[in-house]
Motif scaffolding. Structure first.
Motif, PDB file in Angstrom:
ATOM      1  N   GLN A 149       0.926  -1.285   0.019  1.00  0.00           N
ATOM      2  CA  GLN A 149      -0.077  -0.014  -0.231  1.00  0.00           C
ATOM      3  C   GLN A 149       0.768   1.433   0.186  1.00  0.00           C
ATOM      4  O   GLN A 149       0.258   2.222   0.588  1.00  0.00           O
ATOM      5  N   LYS A 150       1.961   1.348  -0.780  1.00  0.00           N
ATOM      6  CA  LYS A 150       2.839   2.686  -0.981  1.00  0.00           C
ATOM      7  C   LYS A 150       2.453   3.268  -2.145  1.00  0.00           C
ATOM      8  O   LYS A 150       1.442   2.714  -3.051  1.00  0.00           O
ATOM      9  N   ARG A 151       2.899   4.075  -2.397  1.00  0.00           N
ATOM     10  CA  ARG A 151       2.700   4.601  -3.801  1.00  0.00           C
ATOM     11  C   ARG A 151       3.755   5.238  -4.811  1.00  0.00           C
ATOM     12  O   ARG A 151       4.285   6.424  -4.917  1.00  0.00           O
ATOM     13  N   TYR A 152       4.820   4.300  -4.828  1.00  0.00           N
ATOM     14  CA  TYR A 152       6.131   4.513  -5.611  1.00  0.00           C
ATOM     15  C   TYR A 152       5.712   4.732  -7.073  1.00  0.00           C
ATOM     16  O   TYR A 152       6.878   4.988  -7.669  1.00  0.00           O
ATOM     17  N   ALA A 153       4.875   3.948  -7.603  1.00  0.00           N
ATOM     18  CA  ALA A 153       4.551   4.209  -8.931  1.00  0.00           C
ATOM     19  C   ALA A 153       4.368   5.584  -9.541  1.00  0.00           C
ATOM     20  O   ALA A 153       3.625   6.400  -8.924  1.00  0.00           O
ATOM     21  N   THR A 154       5.131   5.950 -10.376  1.00  0.00           N
ATOM     22  CA  THR A 154       4.859   7.242 -11.128  1.00  0.00           C
ATOM     23  C   THR A 154       5.381   7.010 -12.720  1.00  0.00           C
ATOM     24  O   THR A 154       6.145   6.126 -12.958  1.00  0.00           O
ATOM     25  N   SER A 155       4.954   8.043 -13.342  1.00  0.00           N
ATOM     26  CA  SER A 155       5.376   7.784 -14.767  1.00  0.00           C
ATOM     27  C   SER A 155       6.676   7.923 -15.221  1.00  0.00           C
ATOM     28  O   SER A 155       7.124   7.156 -16.035  1.00  0.00           O
ATOM     29  N   ARG A 156       7.426   8.684 -14.190  1.00  0.00           N
ATOM     30  CA  ARG A 156       8.885   8.608 -14.542  1.00  0.00           C
ATOM     31  C   ARG A 156       9.606   7.243 -14.230  1.00  0.00           C
ATOM     32  O   ARG A 156      10.712   7.031 -14.730  1.00  0.00           O
ATOM     33  N   TYR A 157       9.090   6.722 -13.283  1.00  0.00           N
ATOM     34  CA  TYR A 157       9.736   5.350 -12.853  1.00  0.00           C
ATOM     35  C   TYR A 157       9.434   4.187 -13.639  1.00  0.00           C
ATOM     36  O   TYR A 157       9.762   3.128 -13.758  1.00  0.00           O
ATOM     37  N   THR A 158       8.159   4.497 -14.322  1.00  0.00           N
ATOM     38  CA  THR A 158       7.589   3.245 -15.294  1.00  0.00           C
ATOM     39  C   THR A 158       7.821   3.278 -16.708  1.00  0.00           C
ATOM     40  O   THR A 158       7.419   2.748 -17.620  1.00  0.00           O
ATOM     41  N   LEU A 159       8.757   4.051 -16.942  1.00  0.00           N
ATOM     42  CA  LEU A 159       9.223   4.367 -18.448  1.00  0.00           C
ATOM     43  C   LEU A 159       9.984   3.157 -19.204  1.00  0.00           C
ATOM     44  O   LEU A 159       9.361   2.974 -20.441  1.00  0.00           O
ATOM     45  N   PRO A 160      10.357   2.223 -18.514  1.00  0.00           N
ATOM     46  CA  PRO A 160      10.702   0.778 -19.197  1.00  0.00           C
ATOM     47  C   PRO A 160       9.337   0.102 -19.506  1.00  0.00           C
ATOM     48  O   PRO A 160       9.446  -0.542 -20.675  1.00  0.00           O
ATOM     49  N   SER A 161       8.264   0.255 -18.712  1.00  0.00           N
ATOM     50  CA  SER A 161       7.075  -0.557 -19.047  1.00  0.00           C
ATOM     51  C   SER A 161       6.301   0.222 -20.114  1.00  0.00           C
ATOM     52  O   SER A 161       5.698  -0.196 -21.062  1.00  0.00           O
ATOM     53  N   VAL A 162       6.446   1.546 -20.101  1.00  0.00           N
ATOM     54  CA  VAL A 162       6.055   2.578 -21.066  1.00  0.00           C
ATOM     55  C   VAL A 162       6.758   2.087 -22.598  1.00  0.00           C
ATOM     56  O   VAL A 162       5.732   1.976 -23.611  1.00  0.00           O
ATOM     57  N   LEU A 163       7.737   1.817 -22.678  1.00  0.00           N
ATOM     58  CA  LEU A 163       8.451   1.649 -24.029  1.00  0.00           C
ATOM     59  C   LEU A 163       8.084   0.300 -24.424  1.00  0.00           C
ATOM     60  O   LEU A 163       7.746  -0.068 -25.522  1.00  0.00           O
ATOM     61  N   GLY A 164       7.930  -0.811 -23.600  1.00  0.00           N
ATOM     62  CA  GLY A 164       7.535  -2.116 -23.929  1.00  0.00           C
ATOM     63  C   GLY A 164       6.116  -2.230 -24.556  1.00  0.00           C
ATOM     64  O   GLY A 164       5.582  -2.713 -25.248  1.00  0.00           O
ATOM     65  N   ILE A 165       5.317  -1.302 -23.755  1.00  0.00           N
ATOM     66  CA  ILE A 165       3.623  -1.032 -24.228  1.00  0.00           C
ATOM     67  C   ILE A 165       3.921  -0.553 -25.785  1.00  0.00           C
ATOM     68  O   ILE A 165       3.068  -1.018 -26.495  1.00  0.00           O
ATOM     69  N   GLN A 166       4.652   0.471 -25.856  1.00  0.00           N
ATOM     70  CA  GLN A 166       4.690   1.213 -27.303  1.00  0.00           C
ATOM     71  C   GLN A 166       5.311   0.312 -28.219  1.00  0.00           C
ATOM     72  O   GLN A 166       4.883   0.277 -29.447  1.00  0.00           O
ATOM     73  N   LEU A 167       6.003  -0.764 -27.905  1.00  0.00           N
ATOM     74  CA  LEU A 167       6.444  -1.718 -28.782  1.00  0.00           C
ATOM     75  C   LEU A 167       5.428  -2.579 -29.202  1.00  0.00           C
ATOM     76  O   LEU A 167       5.382  -2.923 -30.442  1.00  0.00           O
ATOM     77  N   ALA A 168       4.483  -3.204 -28.191  1.00  0.00           N
ATOM     78  CA  ALA A 168       3.379  -4.175 -28.653  1.00  0.00           C
ATOM     79  C   ALA A 168       2.475  -3.250 -29.389  1.00  0.00           C
ATOM     80  O   ALA A 168       2.008  -4.031 -30.516  1.00  0.00           O
ATOM     81  N   VAL A 169       2.214  -2.250 -28.966  1.00  0.00           N
ATOM     82  CA  VAL A 169       1.248  -1.198 -29.974  1.00  0.00           C
ATOM     83  C   VAL A 169       1.683  -0.879 -31.343  1.00  0.00           C
ATOM     84  O   VAL A 169       0.835  -1.137 -32.193  1.00  0.00           O
TER      85      VAL A 169
END
Length: 527
Positions: A360-380
């Motif tokens: 129940q923390k809040r570490y997730a931010t857009s700047r920390y999830t950039l690797p995931s964003v790149l993976g999503i963009q490859l899939a799309v």
């Protein structure tokens, strides 16, 4: 018939490339336009302090003594100067900000020394580095999908992706981290294909680049190891051995800085993440993170709930596209392809999901999830390319997916337009700094204004220092100290004053305080 289909295929690819070149030009434009318009917020003034080579105690000691200082004196601690050299910059990072890694700070210092002291110059380094994303992304798609067209589509998506544009205009290491992720990924795939010593040495070098660009690159490197192990089926093959040697060599170079992080911890740097949040807030937060890959209208947590509710249908559509693209990728590609994309998405996404939902923390931010964003963009990118150009896709399906692709692209372009005109964006803590531009404007309107404060210099005063006019003079005092106010100022303001400072000014200088807003007061001399 076959010849006609082949001809249509070529025309389709040529037309797509033309559109993507237009998107690329638009994306480059939005990475540089109005680059100094948004406030230079907390994280950025800390970056600039590191670039200057000074440390916080030095700055506080030299500025918080009650003397009159100019904006130029204040910004001495935001830009390189002859008093501090590269060694001082490294020393500041080691002792006060070991978690941010030194590579970006050193490169940005050299950039500012070369092109001059200004917010635009400091931020332009990130924008320039972000341009390297495009060739790296194209090359990665060539290695992964063996398709230049997927590379073109991926470039088009990333060019107008709001999350990429936002961090391309921020004086932090995120653009460098994105490039490091891409170049290490393609170096790994290339080394696994070529199986040569040189290619594995290149991969080692990219690991060093990644480790020293961002601390969370460690998770990306770990995900790459999982990928190699899975592809090689847990066998000690030549590729597995070469990978182990390369990753070990890359990690060894990071050990000295890892020791610095351990011996100089900065727990206060992530205190914001220790706030517990309920399950619904975590779900909403993650939905916002992934949807901002393609649509970001600048809605912040402090904005009215009606705005957030209005965005729900669009967020759900984006999440559906993302989910289907991952499913489609896994169904249509080989294990070597889909597993790579999944490990990239999960490299940082999975650990943050566990931390957020289990603890129940809040570490997730857009700047920390950039690797995931790149993976999503490859899939799309793979989904759109296949649906738009495959000869096996029916005409109505091509029309449908053309519409979806256009809507995704338009969402990105609209997001970039809104961002380019904004004074403050959601990632810059508008709930805290929203009023700063207005305050700066009020202070700067005076002929010879004086600003008095006993607030912390960094980030608050430094942020304001980048907003007010150069004619503004400042007096910064330590807590429980009163300034000696001299005559000759047309307007005297108190910024975020303590109760002690307000009471002391009213009593000692026989003055009244006129409250302008929650952060600013004006001294009115009693008659």
């Amino acid at each position: 018939m076959k010849k006609q289909l082949s001809q249509n295929w070529i025309i389709s690819k040529s037309w797509l490339r033309f559109l993507i070149i237009i998107l690329l030009v638009i994306g480059v434009f939005f990475r540089f336009v109005n680059i100094d318009k948004r406030i230079y917020w907390g994280d950025e003034v800390f970056s600039s302090l590191r670039i200057s080579g000074y440390m916080q105690p030095e700055m506080i000691e030299q500025l918080s003594n009650g003397r009159l200082i100019s904006i130029k004196d204040l910004q001495k601690y935001q830009y390189p100067n002859p008093e501090k050299d590269t060694i001082d910059t490294i020393k500041g990072v080691v002792l006060e900000d070991s978690q941010i890694l030194p590579l970006y700070i050193l490169m940005a210092r050299f950039w500012v020394e070369l092109f001059g002291n200004s917010v635009a110059v400091t931020r332009s380094f990130s924008a320039f580095i972000s341009l390297l994303t495009f060739p790296c992304l194209y090359w990665l798609c060539q290695e992964l999908f063996k398709s230049s067209l997927i590379g073109w589509i991926a470039i088009g998506l990333v060019a107008v992706s709001p999350v990429h544009v936002v961090y391309a205009q921020e004086a932090r290491a995120y653009s460098l981290w994105i490039v490091a992720i891409l170049i290490s990924s393609l170096a790994l795939l290339r080394a696994m294909r070529l199986k040569t010593k040189v290619s594995w040495c290149i991969y080692t070098a990219t690991l060093v680049l990644g480790f020293y660009s961002h601390i969370l690159f460690t998770f990306v490197a770990l995900a790459q190891g999982i990928y190699v192990v899975a592809i090689e089926r847990f066998r000690f093959s030549k590729i597995s051995i070469s990978y182990l040697l390369s990753s070990f060599a890359g990690f060894i170079t990071f050990v000295p800085w890892l020791w610095i992080i351990i011996t100089n911890p900065q727990p206060e740097a992530v205190t914001w993440a220790n706030i517990k949040q309920p399950l619904f807030s975590s779900v909403a937060r993650w939905a916002g993170i992934f949807s901002r890959t393609f649509l970001d209208l600048g809605i912040s947590p402090s904005d009215p709930g009606k705005l957030k509710i209005a965005l729900i249908p669009f967020i759900l559509i984006i999440l559906a596209i993302i989910s289907y693209s991952i499913y489609f990728l896994c169904r249509r590609t080989s294990k070597e392809v889909w597993l790579f994309v999944l490990t990239l998405i999960g490299s940082i996404g999975l650990p943050l999901l566990v931390v957020d939902f289990v603890f129940q923390k809040r570490y997730a931010t857009s700047r920390y999830t950039l690797p995931s964003v790149l993976g999503i963009q490859l899939a799309v990118a793979y989904l759109f390319t296949t649906k738009l150009t495959s000869i096996y896709t029916k005409i109505w399906q091509k029309k449908l997916w053309s519409f979806v692709a256009v809507m995704v692209i338009m969402g990105g372009v609209i997001s970039c337009i809104i961002h380019s005109q904004a004074r403050i964006w959601w990632n810059q803590l508008p709930e805290r700094y929203q009023e700063y531009p207005k305050i700066a404007n009020i202070i700067s309107q005076g002929n010879k204004p004086l600003l008095i404060t006993d607030d912390s210099i960094i980030p608050s005063i430094q942020i304001l220092g980048h907003l007010v006019a150069p004619k503004v003079q400042l007096q910064i005092v330590k807590p429980n100290k009163l300034p000696e106010i001299t005559n000759g100022f047309s307007d005297i303001f108190l910024f975020r004053p303590s109760d002690f400072l307000k009471a002391g000014i009213e009593k000692i200088y026989n003055s009244k305080l006129q409250q302008i807003n929650d952060l600013l007061w004006k001294i009115i001399k009693s008659t």
